[in-house]
Design a protein around this motif. Structure first.
Motif, PDB file in Angstrom:
ATOM      1  N   GLY A 114       0.805  -1.218   0.000  1.00 26.50           N
ATOM      2  CA  GLY A 114       0.000   0.000   0.000  1.00 26.50           C
ATOM      3  C   GLY A 114       0.836   1.264   0.000  1.00 26.50           C
ATOM      4  N   LEU A 115       1.946   1.240   0.732  1.00 29.21           N
ATOM      5  CA  LEU A 115       2.824   2.407   0.762  1.00 29.21           C
ATOM      6  C   LEU A 115       3.438   2.630  -0.616  1.00 29.21           C
ATOM      7  CD1 LEU A 115       4.050   4.599   2.582  1.00 29.21           C
ATOM      8  CD2 LEU A 115       5.941   3.026   3.048  1.00 29.21           C
ATOM      9  N   ASP A 116       3.815   1.552  -1.255  1.00 28.33           N
ATOM     10  CA  ASP A 116       4.361   1.647  -2.607  1.00 28.33           C
ATOM     11  C   ASP A 116       3.302   2.203  -3.575  1.00 28.33           C
ATOM     12  OD1 ASP A 116       6.716   0.850  -4.387  1.00 28.33           O
ATOM     13  OD2 ASP A 116       5.055  -0.158  -5.394  1.00 28.33           O
ATOM     14  N   TYR A 117       2.081   1.723  -3.417  1.00 29.84           N
ATOM     15  CA  TYR A 117       0.975   2.159  -4.281  1.00 29.84           C
ATOM     16  C   TYR A 117       0.659   3.641  -4.071  1.00 29.84           C
ATOM     17  CZ  TYR A 117      -3.880   2.494  -5.977  1.00 29.84           C
ATOM     18  OH  TYR A 117      -5.040   2.882  -6.612  1.00 29.84           O
ATOM     19  N   ALA A 118       0.553   4.054  -2.814  1.00 28.18           N
ATOM     20  CA  ALA A 118       0.123   5.420  -2.499  1.00 28.18           C
ATOM     21  C   ALA A 118       1.190   6.468  -2.782  1.00 28.18           C
ATOM     22  CB  ALA A 118      -0.306   5.510  -1.037  1.00 28.18           C
ATOM     23  N   THR A 119       2.460   6.029  -2.894  1.00 29.58           N
ATOM     24  CA  THR A 119       3.553   6.973  -3.171  1.00 29.58           C
ATOM     25  C   THR A 119       4.155   6.757  -4.557  1.00 29.58           C
ATOM     26  OG1 THR A 119       5.234   5.533  -2.177  1.00 29.58           O
ATOM     27  CG2 THR A 119       4.128   7.102  -0.706  1.00 29.58           C
ATOM     28  N   ASP A 120       3.467   5.992  -5.387  1.00 27.98           N
ATOM     29  CA  ASP A 120       3.959   5.702  -6.739  1.00 27.98           C
ATOM     30  C   ASP A 120       5.368   5.108  -6.728  1.00 27.98           C
ATOM     31  OD1 ASP A 120       1.629   6.595  -8.042  1.00 27.98           O
ATOM     32  OD2 ASP A 120       2.312   8.668  -7.949  1.00 27.98           O
ATOM     33  N   GLY A 121       5.624   4.280  -5.713  1.00 30.90           N
ATOM     34  CA  GLY A 121       6.895   3.575  -5.641  1.00 30.90           C
ATOM     35  C   GLY A 121       8.056   4.382  -5.105  1.00 30.90           C
ATOM     36  N   THR A 122       7.793   5.611  -4.649  1.00 30.98           N
ATOM     37  CA  THR A 122       8.883   6.482  -4.212  1.00 30.98           C
ATOM     38  C   THR A 122       9.140   6.435  -2.710  1.00 30.98           C
ATOM     39  OG1 THR A 122       7.456   8.412  -3.848  1.00 30.98           O
ATOM     40  CG2 THR A 122       8.317   8.064  -6.097  1.00 30.98           C
ATOM     41  N   GLY A 123       8.139   6.027  -1.931  1.00 35.03           N
ATOM     42  CA  GLY A 123       8.270   6.119  -0.474  1.00 35.03           C
ATOM     43  C   GLY A 123       8.237   7.552   0.019  1.00 35.03           C
ATOM     44  N   GLN A 124       7.800   8.475  -0.846  1.00 29.33           N
ATOM     45  CA  GLN A 124       7.745   9.897  -0.494  1.00 29.33           C
ATOM     46  C   GLN A 124       6.393  10.479  -0.899  1.00 29.33           C
ATOM     47  OE1 GLN A 124      10.959  11.818  -2.570  1.00 29.33           O
ATOM     48  NE2 GLN A 124      12.517  11.128  -1.112  1.00 29.33           N
ATOM     49  N   ILE A 125       6.015  11.559  -0.226  1.00 32.02           N
ATOM     50  CA  ILE A 125       4.841  12.315  -0.637  1.00 32.02           C
ATOM     51  C   ILE A 125       5.162  13.805  -0.522  1.00 32.02           C
ATOM     52  CG2 ILE A 125       3.758  12.230   1.664  1.00 32.02           C
ATOM     53  CD1 ILE A 125       1.931  12.090  -1.736  1.00 32.02           C
ATOM     54  N   ASP A 126       5.079  14.498  -1.623  1.00 32.99           N
ATOM     55  CA  ASP A 126       5.388  15.933  -1.680  1.00 32.99           C
ATOM     56  C   ASP A 126       6.766  16.231  -1.107  1.00 32.99           C
ATOM     57  OD1 ASP A 126       2.943  16.289  -2.843  1.00 32.99           O
ATOM     58  OD2 ASP A 126       1.970  17.117  -1.064  1.00 32.99           O
ATOM     59  N   GLY A 127       7.727  15.333  -1.359  1.00 33.85           N
ATOM     60  CA  GLY A 127       9.090  15.548  -0.910  1.00 33.85           C
ATOM     61  C   GLY A 127       9.394  15.035   0.480  1.00 33.85           C
ATOM     62  N   THR A 128       8.371  14.601   1.224  1.00 31.40           N
ATOM     63  CA  THR A 128       8.580  14.047   2.568  1.00 31.40           C
ATOM     64  C   THR A 128       8.810  12.544   2.472  1.00 31.40           C
ATOM     65  OG1 THR A 128       7.195  15.730   3.644  1.00 31.40           O
ATOM     66  CG2 THR A 128       7.565  13.673   4.850  1.00 31.40           C
ATOM     67  N   THR A 129       9.962  12.082   2.954  1.00 35.89           N
ATOM     68  CA  THR A 129      10.271  10.657   2.957  1.00 35.89           C
ATOM     69  C   THR A 129       9.578   9.979   4.141  1.00 35.89           C
ATOM     70  OG1 THR A 129      12.415  11.002   1.913  1.00 35.89           O
ATOM     71  CG2 THR A 129      12.120   8.945   3.139  1.00 35.89           C
ATOM     72  N   ILE A 130       8.905   8.872   3.864  1.00 42.07           N
ATOM     73  CA  ILE A 130       8.202   8.123   4.914  1.00 42.07           C
ATOM     74  C   ILE A 130       9.042   6.912   5.289  1.00 42.07           C
ATOM     75  CG2 ILE A 130       6.088   6.904   5.530  1.00 42.07           C
ATOM     76  CD1 ILE A 130       4.653   8.578   3.372  1.00 42.07           C
ATOM     77  N   THR A 131       9.515   6.893   6.525  1.00 39.68           N
ATOM     78  CA  THR A 131      10.338   5.806   7.038  1.00 39.68           C
ATOM     79  C   THR A 131       9.500   4.941   7.974  1.00 39.68           C
ATOM     80  OG1 THR A 131      12.313   7.188   6.923  1.00 39.68           O
ATOM     81  CG2 THR A 131      12.425   5.247   8.348  1.00 39.68           C
ATOM     82  N   ILE A 132       9.644   3.639   7.862  1.00 38.75           N
ATOM     83  CA  ILE A 132       8.864   2.708   8.675  1.00 38.75           C
ATOM     84  C   ILE A 132       9.754   2.019   9.701  1.00 38.75           C
ATOM     85  CG2 ILE A 132       7.312   0.725   8.636  1.00 38.75           C
ATOM     86  CD1 ILE A 132       6.296   3.244   7.162  1.00 38.75           C
ATOM     87  N   GLU A 133       9.283   1.973  10.946  1.00 34.96           N
ATOM     88  CA  GLU A 133       9.983   1.230  11.997  1.00 34.96           C
ATOM     89  C   GLU A 133       9.015   0.222  12.590  1.00 34.96           C
ATOM     90  OE1 GLU A 133      12.538   1.925  16.114  1.00 34.96           O
ATOM     91  OE2 GLU A 133      12.257   3.586  14.696  1.00 34.96           O
ATOM     92  N   ASN A 134       9.303  -1.066  12.405  1.00 34.51           N
ATOM     93  CA  ASN A 134       8.424  -2.138  12.866  1.00 34.51           C
ATOM     94  C   ASN A 134       8.791  -2.595  14.278  1.00 34.51           C
ATOM     95  OD1 ASN A 134       7.147  -2.140  10.385  1.00 34.51           O
ATOM     96  ND2 ASN A 134       8.319  -3.867   9.577  1.00 34.51           N
ATOM     97  N   ARG A 135       7.759  -2.880  15.070  1.00 33.05           N
ATOM     98  CA  ARG A 135       7.949  -3.473  16.402  1.00 33.05           C
ATOM     99  C   ARG A 135       6.969  -4.631  16.572  1.00 33.05           C
ATOM    100  NH1 ARG A 135      10.630   0.112  19.982  1.00 33.05           N
ATOM    101  NH2 ARG A 135      12.084   1.334  18.689  1.00 33.05           N
ATOM    102  N   ASP A 136       7.431  -5.716  17.173  1.00 30.95           N
ATOM    103  CA  ASP A 136       6.609  -6.902  17.417  1.00 30.95           C
ATOM    104  C   ASP A 136       5.960  -6.806  18.794  1.00 30.95           C
ATOM    105  OD1 ASP A 136       5.490  -9.439  17.563  1.00 30.95           O
ATOM    106  OD2 ASP A 136       7.410 -10.465  17.889  1.00 30.95           O
ATOM    107  N   ASP A 137       4.609  -6.851  18.826  1.00 30.14           N
ATOM    108  CA  ASP A 137       3.947  -6.825  20.136  1.00 30.14           C
ATOM    109  C   ASP A 137       3.617  -8.222  20.647  1.00 30.14           C
ATOM    110  OD1 ASP A 137       1.483  -7.707  18.985  1.00 30.14           O
ATOM    111  OD2 ASP A 137       0.866  -5.655  18.569  1.00 30.14           O
TER     112      ASP A 137
END
Length: 400
Positions: free
Chosen positions: A69-92
Motif C-alpha cells: 500500500g505504501l508503494d501504491y500510495a507513493t507511486d513507488g517512491t516512499g515519499q509524498i510531496d518531498g517528505t520521505t516516509i520511514t517505517i519502523e516495525n515493532r513486534d507486540d
C-alpha cells in the motif's frame, strides 16, 4: 489545537512533555528543512503488530499489504510531496504490555504516527497511549467495537465486530419479528457476541436467544438438538479454538444445517478446511477474500503482494488501507498531529474493497461486506462470492 470533550476526559499531558516541547526534535520526529510541499523532510511511522505469538499470521498479512500500500500510495517512491516516509516495525506478540512498551519507546524517539495491531486488547491499550501522548494511531485488524470513538486520535483501517453482526442479519430478508439463536462458547468472546447480536439485530426487531456452551464441553450433540428444538429463523455461530471441528460435525449430523440458515464469519485461508462435511451448508459473512472485490486497487494489491512472495488474505486490506490513510494524513497535515487527524476525518478513498469512508464523528471505517459460500475444489475448499452488502446497510451505530 482542537479541544473536544473526549480530549478533556481522556488525555493526560505530563508536565515533562511541556519541557520537551522546547527541545530539538528527537530521532524519529518530523525533521529537517521544510520541503517544497511545506512538509518535513522525513516522517517516521511506527508499526506495532504481531510478528510472533498466536496472531502472527494476521500480522504478516497486514505487514505485507502495508508495504504494498505504501508503494501504491507513493507511486513507488516512499515519499509524498518531498517528505520521505520511514517505517519502523515493532513486534507486540499479541501482548498489550509489550505493545505499550514499544509505543512508548517510539514516542520517546519522536514518532507521532502509530499503526498496526491485530489484537483488540493491544489496540485498546495503544489507543490509550495515543490519547495521553497526542499521537495519531490507526488500528489494524483488531475488531473490538470499543476502539471506534475511543478518542479523537484513534482511527481504524479495517472493519469492526458490529459490521460482522450486521452482515449476518442480511441473510434474512426482514429481521423484524424473527428469532436469532446465538450459538457460542460461554466465555467473554461468546458473551460479547451475544451482546452484539442483541444490540444490533435486537434493535431491528429480532428476538435473540443465546445457546451458550461451557468451554470444557467436547460433546455437542445435546446443544445442537437444543438449537434445532428452538426453531429459530437464523443461527449465528461465534466459535473459536480446537473444538470447532467437533461442534460443526454435531451441527451437521443433527440436521441443524439442513433445517435452519446458519451464519458464521469466514476466517483467513488457513481455516477454509476446518468445517468438514458442513462446509458447503454454512452461510459465511466475510470481510475480505482476494476474489471478492473487482476493482483496480484490489488487483494492484494482490499483484504486489504475490510479486513479493506473499499471499493476499483476510486482513490484507487493513494494511493497504492504513498505508493510504497515512500517506494522505502526511500529505495534508505535514506531520502535525492535529492537522493529520483533521485530514482523516471524513476522508473518502478507494481501497481494495472499493469505496471507503472514515466517518468524521467517531472514525469508524464504513465499507462493504460480503456474503460467501465455500465450494469444494479438488481436495480443498475455496470461497465464492454470493452477494456484496452495501456499506451503509452494515454501518455501525455511531459511538457516543
Amino acid at each position: 489545537m482542537r479541544v473536544t470533550k473526549k480530549l478533556l476526559l481522556g488525555s493526560v499531558v505530563a508536565t515533562a512533555a511541556m519541557a520537551l516541547a522546547a527541545c530539538a526534535p528527537p530521532a524519529g520526529a518530523p525533521s529537517g528543512e521544510a520541503t517544497d510541499g511545506g512538509g518535513p523532510a522525513e516522517v517516521t511511522v511506527g508499526i506495532v503488530t504481531s510478528e510472533s505469538g498466536p496472531l502472527a499470521g494476521y500480522g504478516k498479512q497486514y505487514l505485507d499489504a502495508f508495504e504494498a500500500g505504501l508503494d501504491y500510495a507513493t507511486d513507488g517512491t516512499g515519499q509524498i510531496d518531498g517528505t520521505t516516509i520511514t517505517i519502523e516495525n515493532r513486534d507486540d506478540a499479541g501482548d498489550p504490555d509489550k505493545a505499550v512498551t514499544a509505543v512508548k519507546e517510539l514516542i520517546g524517539e519522536g514518532v507521532n504516527i502509530i499503526a498496526g495491531t491485530a489484537s483488540s486488547g493491544v489496540a485498546l491499550a495503544v489507543a490509550e497511549q495515543a490519547a495521553q501522548n497526542k499521537v495519531l494511531y490507526i488500528s489494524g485488524p483488531a475488531a473490538a467495537d470499543a476502539i471506534t470513538g475511543i478518542n479523537e486520535y484513534t482511527f481504524r483501517s479495517g472493519r469492526q465486530s458490529a459490521q460482522d453482526v450486521a452482515t449476518a442479519g442480511t441473510f434474512l430478508d426482514d429481521i423484524e419479528g424473527k428469532t436469532v439463536a446465538v450459538f457460542a462458547q460461554d466465555n467473554a468472546f461468546g458473551q460479547g457476541n451475544v451482546a452484539a447480536v442483541q444490540a444490533i439485530l435486537g434493535a431491528k426487531g429480532a428476538t435473540v436467544t443465546p445457546v451458550l456452551v461451557a468451554e470444557d464441553v467436547t460433546e455437542f450433540t445435546p446443544f445442537a438438538q437444543q438449537v434445532l428444538a428452538g426453531a429459530p429463523d437464523l443461527v449465528f455461530v461465534a466459535w473459536a479454538g480446537a473444538t470447532s471441528g467437533a461442534m460443526w460435525q454435531a451441527m451437521s449430523q443433527q440436521g441443524v444445517l439442513d433445517e435452519i440458515p446458519v451464519v458464521t464469519g469466514l476466517g483467513d485461508a488457513a481455516t477454509f478446511g476446518a468445517y468438514g462435511e458442513a462446509s458447503e451448508k454454512i452461510n459465511f459473512l466475510n470481510h475480505y477474500f482476494p476474489g471478492g472485490p473487482d476493482n483496480d486497487v484490489n488487483a494492484a494489491m494482490v499483484e504486489a503482494i504475490e510479486a513479493a512472495g506473499g499471499t493476499p488474505d483476510l486482513f490484507s486490506p487493513d494494511g493497504f488501507n492504513a498505508a493510504i490513510m497515512i500517506v494522505h494524513a502526511i500529505q495534508e497535515g505535514k506531520g502535525d498531529v492535529d492537522a493529520m487527524v483533521s485530514a482523516l476525518e471524513g476522508f473518502e478513498f478507494d481501497g481494495p474493497k472499493g469505496a471507503m469512508t472514515v466517518r468524521e464523528s467517531d472514525h469508524a471505517l464504513i465499507q462493504e461486506m460480503y456474503q460467501v459460500k465455500l465450494i469444494a475444489d479438488g481436495g480443498s475448499f475455496v470461497p465464492e462470492l454470493i452477494d456484496t452488502v452495501a456499506a451503509d446497510e452494515v454501518a455501525p451505530a455511531e459511538a457516543e
